[in-house]
Motif scaffolding. Structure first.
Motif, short mmCIF file in Angstrom:
data_model
loop_
_atom_site.label_atom_id
_atom_site.label_comp_id
_atom_site.label_asym_id
_atom_site.label_seq_id
_atom_site.Cartn_x
_atom_site.Cartn_y
_atom_site.Cartn_z
N VAL A 209 20.20 -4.26 -1.26
CA VAL A 209 20.55 -3.11 -2.08
C VAL A 209 20.45 -3.58 -3.51
O VAL A 209 21.19 -4.47 -3.93
N GLY A 210 19.50 -3.07 -4.23
CA GLY A 210 19.33 -3.46 -5.63
C GLY A 210 20.19 -2.59 -6.52
O GLY A 210 21.03 -1.82 -6.05
N LYS A 211 19.99 -2.73 -7.80
CA LYS A 211 20.75 -1.93 -8.75
C LYS A 211 20.38 -0.46 -8.63
O LYS A 211 21.22 0.41 -8.67
N GLU A 212 19.10 -0.24 -8.48
CA GLU A 212 18.64 1.14 -8.45
C GLU A 212 17.72 1.39 -7.28
O GLU A 212 16.78 2.17 -7.38
N SER A 213 17.98 0.68 -6.19
CA SER A 213 17.10 0.88 -5.05
C SER A 213 17.76 0.43 -3.75
O SER A 213 18.75 -0.30 -3.76
N ASP A 214 17.22 0.94 -2.65
CA ASP A 214 17.60 0.45 -1.32
C ASP A 214 16.34 -0.14 -0.69
O ASP A 214 15.27 0.45 -0.79
N ILE A 215 16.51 -1.30 -0.04
CA ILE A 215 15.36 -1.96 0.56
C ILE A 215 15.55 -2.00 2.08
O ILE A 215 16.60 -2.44 2.55
N TYR A 216 14.55 -1.53 2.82
CA TYR A 216 14.62 -1.53 4.28
C TYR A 216 13.43 -2.29 4.86
O TYR A 216 12.33 -2.26 4.30
N ILE B 45 10.21 -1.24 2.70
CA ILE B 45 10.13 -0.09 1.80
C ILE B 45 11.21 -0.23 0.74
O ILE B 45 12.34 -0.64 1.03
N LYS B 46 10.82 0.06 -0.47
CA LYS B 46 11.79 0.08 -1.57
C LYS B 46 11.98 1.54 -1.96
O LYS B 46 11.04 2.19 -2.41
N ILE B 47 13.19 2.03 -1.75
CA ILE B 47 13.49 3.43 -2.09
C ILE B 47 14.18 3.44 -3.45
O ILE B 47 15.29 2.93 -3.60
N MET C 192 5.68 -2.24 0.85
CA MET C 192 5.09 -3.51 0.45
C MET C 192 5.30 -4.60 1.49
O MET C 192 6.02 -4.41 2.47
N GLU C 193 4.65 -5.71 1.23
CA GLU C 193 4.76 -6.89 2.09
C GLU C 193 6.21 -7.38 2.15
O GLU C 193 6.91 -7.37 1.13
N LEU C 194 6.63 -7.80 3.33
CA LEU C 194 7.95 -8.43 3.46
C LEU C 194 7.83 -9.89 3.05
O LEU C 194 6.97 -10.61 3.56
N ILE C 195 8.66 -10.31 2.12
CA ILE C 195 8.67 -11.72 1.72
C ILE C 195 9.74 -12.44 2.53
O ILE C 195 10.92 -12.09 2.44
N ASN C 196 9.33 -13.39 3.32
CA ASN C 196 10.31 -14.17 4.08
C ASN C 196 10.87 -15.23 3.15
O ASN C 196 10.19 -16.21 2.84
N GLU D 136 16.91 -14.53 -11.87
CA GLU D 136 17.03 -15.18 -10.56
C GLU D 136 17.17 -14.20 -9.39
O GLU D 136 17.05 -14.59 -8.25
N PHE D 137 17.43 -12.92 -9.69
CA PHE D 137 17.51 -11.93 -8.62
C PHE D 137 16.13 -11.36 -8.28
O PHE D 137 15.93 -10.79 -7.22
N ASN D 138 15.22 -11.49 -9.22
CA ASN D 138 13.90 -10.89 -9.03
C ASN D 138 12.80 -11.92 -8.79
O ASN D 138 11.62 -11.60 -8.87
N VAL D 139 13.22 -13.15 -8.51
CA VAL D 139 12.27 -14.17 -8.05
C VAL D 139 12.69 -14.53 -6.63
O VAL D 139 13.83 -14.93 -6.40
N ILE E 289 9.30 -10.03 -7.89
CA ILE E 289 9.45 -8.62 -7.46
C ILE E 289 10.02 -7.78 -8.61
O ILE E 289 10.34 -8.32 -9.67
N ASP E 290 10.11 -6.48 -8.36
CA ASP E 290 10.86 -5.55 -9.22
C ASP E 290 10.17 -5.27 -10.57
O ASP E 290 10.53 -5.84 -11.60
N PHE E 291 9.23 -4.33 -10.54
CA PHE E 291 8.36 -4.13 -11.70
C PHE E 291 8.47 -2.83 -12.50
O PHE E 291 7.73 -2.68 -13.47
P1 ADP Z 1 16.14 -3.42 -7.83
O1 ADP Z 1 15.13 -2.83 -8.77
O2 ADP Z 1 17.07 -2.40 -7.34
O3 ADP Z 1 16.79 -4.64 -8.40
P2 ADP Z 1 14.48 -5.18 -6.19
O4 ADP Z 1 13.02 -4.86 -6.13
O5 ADP Z 1 14.87 -6.29 -7.10
O6 ADP Z 1 15.30 -3.86 -6.53
O7 ADP Z 1 14.98 -5.51 -4.71
C1 ADP Z 1 16.35 -5.71 -4.41
C2 ADP Z 1 16.51 -6.84 -3.39
O8 ADP Z 1 15.83 -6.52 -2.17
C3 ADP Z 1 15.89 -8.16 -3.84
O9 ADP Z 1 16.79 -8.93 -4.59
C4 ADP Z 1 15.52 -8.83 -2.54
O10 ADP Z 1 16.65 -9.48 -1.98
C5 ADP Z 1 15.18 -7.66 -1.64
N1 ADP Z 1 13.71 -7.41 -1.64
C6 ADP Z 1 13.02 -6.61 -2.47
N2 ADP Z 1 11.71 -6.61 -2.20
C7 ADP Z 1 11.54 -7.44 -1.14
C8 ADP Z 1 10.40 -7.86 -0.37
N3 ADP Z 1 9.17 -7.43 -0.63
N4 ADP Z 1 10.61 -8.72 0.65
C9 ADP Z 1 11.86 -9.17 0.92
N5 ADP Z 1 12.96 -8.81 0.25
C10 ADP Z 1 12.83 -7.95 -0.78
#
Ligand code: ADP
Ligand code: MG
Length: 405
Positions: free
Chosen positions: A103-110, A122-124, A189-193, A232-235, A252-254
């Motif tokens: 759960v990001g600041k402005e998004s939900d990630i599934y 998916i980033k909502i 998008m691609e899932l980053i492990n 460090e949250f977006n790397v 991530i997060d562009f």
């Molecule tokens: P926000 O804009 O809300 O900060 P982010 O794009 O930074 O959203 O994503 C929030 C969190 O979701 C990330 O810190 C990460 O833990 C997870 N995440 C986002 N994108 C991916 C991805 N492609 N693969 C794996 N985890 C992701």
């Protein structure tokens, strides 16, 4: 906000047609009149439209608006979630939706999968749900510009921008997740492990990681762009390397990227550099000397030559991704969509306008949780990181004390 897709399969074609009509009508009307929904939907009978409306309202995909002069409905976030997912299902970019992974600041990630079972993400985008402090400026802006709190519109714009940035960057070989699709406010998008760098404490070559990150910032700048939330949250640090040339991280997060032609480009660039520098100093106890040549150190491959890149010295444009994607500020002749730019910029600024003391406090608190933190721990920590910065901004000198309470 939860993503509840359980009713998706029970919705009929007519239901989706009416739902889409509400969406289309929303472009011109905050509340879409029932008659207009019927007309746009192209349904044969009004009673059929009414039935669909009532089903959609029961599932909270649309909501009836009271206390207004006419009878009408508004699309809800559930509704737009359904529409976007339906589009992606039809395009075969998403097949099934799994658990939330962030759960990001402005998004939900599934986590989702495509029809061959490949995992994806998916980033909502859900702009406008952050704390009042953080979005205060946006609300002011929206009020002034008479737009109303049109967060849904901004979320669409943000997702669209993010998809465009990622597509461009991925095609140029930048280490970003591969983007697959975008509909409305959702990006596939691609899932980053891996895990956010925030949790990194040990690494086999910290100087190289540092230098590679600086290299990323500079190369992005040379391509015309500044990330503007490079921290460090977006790397993401990858669990496994693909080959020996793999630097082991993905950025991530562009949506908030700006052009190097932006009037505050220098400031945003330096802020990105400083965020990384600060994290390495505090958490990894690594601080290169300002004048050290990063390339002389053993084990350095293609890192950046200066420990602290500077915008005016180091950015030499070699590409025009900012113009291709119309990043904020890329040209005065093409101002782009000011509503998104202003909303995102003020959000970022509110988050960062604080002194470092507050961040120290928040991080000291978060440190205690480091040992056994799970994904949820990281999420709340990220909120804290940004909240502490915006709280600081609003409370001025007392902030240090209030952080200690
Ligand atoms: P926000 O804009 O809300 O900060 P982010 O794009 O930074 O959203 O994503 C929030 C969190 O979701 C990330 O810190 C990460 O833990 C997870 N995440 C986002 N994108 C991916 C991805 N492609 N693969 C794996 N985890 C992701
Ligand atoms: Mg983020």
């Amino acid at each position: 906000m939860k993503l509840d897709t359980s009713h998706m399969r029970y919705l009929t074609t007519d239901d989706f047609r009416v739902l889409q009509a509400v969406e289309q009508g929303s472009k011109g009307h905050e509340v879409v009149p029932t008659l207009m929904i019927h007309q746009i939907s192209g349904m044969r009978s009004q009673s059929g439209t009414n039935r669909a409306i009532s089903d959609l309202a029961k599932l909270s995909l649309i909501s009836k608006m009271r206390n207004i002069k006419y009878d009408g409905y508004r699309l809800t976030y559930n509704g737009i979630d359904y529409l976007a997912l339906k589009t992606m299902l039809n395009r075969d970019t998403v097949y099934s939706v799994g658990n939330t992974i962030g759960v990001g600041k402005e998004s939900d990630i599934y986590k989702v999968s495509d029809k061959d079972g490949n995992p994806r993400v998916i980033k909502i985008h859900r702009l406008g749900r952050t704390s009042f402090h953080t979005v205060r400026n946006n609300r002011d802006y929206l009020r002034k510009s008479n737009q109303g709190a049109n967060w849904m519109h901004l979320s669409r714009l943000a997702a669209n921008k993010e998809y465009q940035f990622m597509s461009m960057l991925y095609s140029k070989g930048f280490k970003v997740p591969e983007p697959f699709d975008n509909s409305r406010h959702i990006v596939v998008m691609e899932l980053i492990n891996g895990f956010p760098m925030r949790r990194l404490r040990k690494h086999k070559n910290i100087p190289k990681l540092y230098s590679d990150l600086m290299c990323f910032i500079v190369q992005l700048g040379n391509s015309g762009l500044i990330h503007c939330d490079f921290n460090e949250f977006n790397v993401m640090i990858k669990d496994e390397l693909e080959d020996e040339n793999d630097c082991g991280f993905v950025v991530i997060d562009f949506p908030q990227c700006v052009s190097i032609q932006h009037q505050d480009a220098d400031y945003y660039f330096q802020r990105d550099v400083d965020c990384i520098r600060r994290f390495f100093k505090k958490k990894l106890k690594y601080e290169p000397k300002p004048d050290s040549s990063m390339l002389d150190t053993d084990g350095f491959g293609d890192g950046y030559k200066y420990a602290y890149p500077e915008f005016s010295r180091d950015i030499k444009r070699s590409d025009n991704l900012d113009e291709l994607v119309q990043a904020s500020g890329f040209s005065k002749k093409h101002p782009g969509d000011r509503s998104l730019e202003d909303a995102v910029e003020s959000m970022r600024n509110a988050a960062y306008n604080s002194d470092e003391e507050a961040e120290d406090e928040a991080e000291a608190e978060a440190e205690a949780e480091d040992e056994d933190e799970d994904d949820e721990g990281v999420d709340s920590e990220e909120e804290e990181y940004y909240d502490s910065k915006s709280d600081e901004e609003s409370s001025g000198d007392d902030s240090e004390n209030s952080q200690e309470e």
